[in-house]
Design an enzyme around this catalytic site. Structure first.
Site, mmCIF file in Angstrom:
data_model
loop_
_atom_site.group_PDB
_atom_site.id
_atom_site.type_symbol
_atom_site.label_atom_id
_atom_site.label_comp_id
_atom_site.label_asym_id
_atom_site.label_seq_id
_atom_site.Cartn_x
_atom_site.Cartn_y
_atom_site.Cartn_z
ATOM 1 N N TYR A 1 0.658 -1.047 0.014
ATOM 2 C CA TYR A 1 0.025 -0.106 -0.095
ATOM 3 C C TYR A 1 0.879 1.159 0.051
ATOM 4 O O TYR A 1 0.310 2.620 0.190
ATOM 5 C CB TYR A 1 -1.051 -0.034 1.342
ATOM 6 C CG TYR A 1 -2.133 -0.853 0.950
ATOM 7 C CD1 TYR A 1 -1.944 -2.214 0.790
ATOM 8 C CD2 TYR A 1 -3.416 -0.159 0.739
ATOM 9 C CE1 TYR A 1 -3.404 -3.001 0.529
ATOM 10 C CE2 TYR A 1 -4.672 -1.131 0.625
ATOM 11 C CZ TYR A 1 -4.731 -2.451 0.503
ATOM 12 O OH TYR A 1 -5.630 -3.090 0.293
ATOM 13 N N ASP B 1 -12.185 -9.555 3.916
ATOM 14 C CA ASP B 1 -13.375 -9.945 3.291
ATOM 15 C C ASP B 1 -14.020 -11.221 3.533
ATOM 16 O O ASP B 1 -15.335 -11.444 3.634
ATOM 17 C CB ASP B 1 -13.266 -9.557 1.683
ATOM 18 C CG ASP B 1 -13.543 -7.948 1.243
ATOM 19 O OD1 ASP B 1 -13.189 -7.138 2.151
ATOM 20 O OD2 ASP B 1 -13.708 -7.856 0.220
ATOM 21 N N ASP C 1 -2.306 -18.992 1.633
ATOM 22 C CA ASP C 1 -3.093 -19.713 0.907
ATOM 23 C C ASP C 1 -3.743 -20.907 1.847
ATOM 24 O O ASP C 1 -4.847 -20.906 1.608
ATOM 25 C CB ASP C 1 -2.507 -20.230 -0.308
ATOM 26 C CG ASP C 1 -1.072 -20.882 -0.134
ATOM 27 O OD1 ASP C 1 -0.560 -20.688 1.272
ATOM 28 O OD2 ASP C 1 -0.503 -21.473 -1.244
ATOM 29 N N LYS D 1 3.575 -15.444 3.178
ATOM 30 C CA LYS D 1 4.087 -16.199 1.969
ATOM 31 C C LYS D 1 5.303 -16.298 1.966
ATOM 32 O O LYS D 1 6.116 -15.960 0.857
ATOM 33 C CB LYS D 1 3.009 -15.598 0.710
ATOM 34 C CG LYS D 1 3.063 -16.541 -0.468
ATOM 35 C CD LYS D 1 2.211 -17.773 -0.252
ATOM 36 C CE LYS D 1 2.608 -18.454 -1.683
ATOM 37 N NZ LYS D 1 1.982 -19.923 -1.262
ATOM 38 N N ASP E 1 -6.235 -7.443 3.954
ATOM 39 C CA ASP E 1 -7.210 -7.003 3.182
ATOM 40 C C ASP E 1 -8.073 -7.911 2.403
ATOM 41 O O ASP E 1 -9.025 -8.065 2.690
ATOM 42 C CB ASP E 1 -6.823 -5.797 1.903
ATOM 43 C CG ASP E 1 -7.923 -5.392 1.092
ATOM 44 O OD1 ASP E 1 -8.766 -4.871 1.613
ATOM 45 O OD2 ASP E 1 -7.777 -5.254 -0.079
HETATM 46 C C1 IPM Z 1 -10.580 -1.782 2.855
HETATM 47 C C2 IPM Z 1 -10.734 -1.509 1.564
HETATM 48 C C3 IPM Z 1 -9.611 -0.372 1.084
HETATM 49 C C4 IPM Z 1 -8.393 -1.086 1.160
HETATM 50 C C5 IPM Z 1 -9.751 0.082 -0.293
HETATM 51 C C6 IPM Z 1 -11.130 0.920 -0.200
HETATM 52 C C7 IPM Z 1 -8.575 1.154 -0.555
HETATM 53 O O1 IPM Z 1 -10.750 -2.416 0.752
HETATM 54 O O2 IPM Z 1 -10.547 -1.016 3.899
HETATM 55 O O3 IPM Z 1 -10.512 -2.970 3.060
HETATM 56 O O4 IPM Z 1 -7.906 -1.815 0.392
HETATM 57 O O5 IPM Z 1 -7.615 -1.171 2.583
HETATM 58 MN MN MN Z 2 -10.844 -4.601 1.572
#
Ligand code: IPM
Ligand code: MN
Length: 363
Positions: free
Chosen positions: A135, A247, A219, A186, A243
């Site tokens: 990032y 999710d 993984d 990894k 990140d």
């Molecule tokens: C998160 C989001 C952000 C990230 C994006 C919107 C830049 O996906 O907060 O998880 O990648 O950190």
């Molecule tokens: Mn995210």
């Protein structure tokens, strides 16, 4: 003393879920006279397209110096394809306020929302390094637009950055009586960064002999999060892997709309936001699930030392989720706004009852 909170709803569904979260925060603030003062900032894609400015000069310093926390919605708009304003505001806060801990709890509030057959107990925490990795925006293009184009995107880890997030994960495990810390990367392929992470992990772990520690390739981790999520207590990983797996973690809780997060630097102005994005498709329809945003408000109060109030919000959210008083994502029929009202009323009603009980005890 009055403490100031910066409220930044942002784009898409951001304003709707933050309005629901604010309804709940105001209910708690009024009942407990917490002395929180909320100041709204309209930085978003509309403003950026109108003025060309994502955040006015001096705004970040103002936040850093004068606010206890930031309560943020979501950023991202199809009219800004390069995500310039999102990068300036969201990543800008993470980097410039040095919010190195991205704290993302994964907790299933209602068995029935588990996407996994026979997995009803899901309760662990992910710590994502939040200021380094892929990032940092280091790299570049060479011979851009030609057949020989080269693109380099650096993945940066520093000893200081790796050590502080790993230490935070162990400290958290100790403080909350969690059994183990899993570090995931990894390092079978990314030898240099992985080596730094692995050495640091082993060294820090020695300071916490009562906490188990183990390593897992990322993984394999995604596979185990689905196969046997009960094996995890605390997971610590880098920015990009964090990140991705958060999710997945959100989905284990019943959907992206359920997940909350805190971007922390202990002792400094920290920022709280739902894990989901701006979901432009659902914006303005009153259908987005505000649970992640409301739980992020609870994380914020907890961070500010208002433990009881944070717990009151969590309990009310849990009750609303279990009884399906919420949006379609949790199997309910309420809108975004009505979900916020419902949770706020649960808190208000409990307050009234507690006050009445207290009076009766006195008499
Ligand atoms: C998160 C989001 C952000 C990230 C994006 C919107 C830049 O996906 O907060 O998880 O990648 O950190
Ligand atoms: Mn995210």
């Amino acid at each position: 003393m009055e403490r100031k909170i910066a409220v930044v709803p942002g784009d898409g569904i951001g304003p709707e879920v933050i309005a629901a979260g604010m309804r709940v925060l105001e209910a708690v603030n009024d009942a407990h006279t917490l002395g929180l003062q909320f100041v709204h900032f309209g930085w978003n894609a509309d403003e950026y397209l109108r003025t060309g400015i994502s955040m006015p000069p001096g705004a970040m310093d103002d936040i850093r110096n004068n606010y206890a926390a930031v309560y943020l919605g979501a950023f991202g708009d199809p009219r800004v394809p390069d995500m310039k304003h999102a990068a300036d505001i969201l990543l800008g806060m993470r980097f410039q306020l040095d919010l190195y801990v991205n704290y993302r709890p994964v907790k299933l509030l209602n068995d029935k929302l588990s996407p996994l057959k026979d997995k009803k107990k899901i309760d662990f925490v992910i710590f994502r390094e939040n200021t380094e990795g892929a990032y940092v925006g280091m790299g570049g293009n060479f011979k851009k637009g030609t057949a020989e184009e080269i693109a380099v995107q650096e993945d940066v880890s520093t000893r200081k950055g790796v050590e502080r997030i790993i230490r935070y994960a162990f400290e958290f495990a100790k403080r909350t009586a969690r059994k183990s810390v899993c570090m995931s990367d990894k390092n079978n392929v990314m030898r240099f960064g992985g080596d730094l992470w692995m050495r640091t992990f082993e060294e820090v772990a020695k300071e916490y002999p009562s906490i188990e520690h183990f390593h897992m390739f990322v993984d394999a981790l995604t596979m185990q999060m689905v196969r046997a999520p009960e094996m995890f207590d605390v997971i610590v990983t880098n920015n990009m892997f964090g990140d991705i797996i958060t999710d997945l973690g959100a989905q284990l809780q019943g959907g992206l709309g359920m997940a909350a997060s805190g971007n922390l630097h202990p002792g400094r102005t920290s920022m709280f936001e739902p894990v989901h994005g701006s979901a432009p498709k659902y914006a303005g329809k009153n259908v987005a699930n505000p649970v992640g945003a409301i739980l992020s408000a609870a994380l914020m109060l907890d961070y500010l030392g208002l433990k009881q109030e944070a717990a009151a919000i969590e309990a009310a959210v849990k009750q609303s989720v279990v009884s399906k008083n919420g949006t379609a994502e949790i199997g309910g029929t309420l809108g975004t706004k009505e979900t916020g009202d419902y949770v706020a009323r649960l808190i208000e009603r409990k307050e009234m009852k507690d006050t009445k009980d207290a009076k009766q005890t006195k008499n």
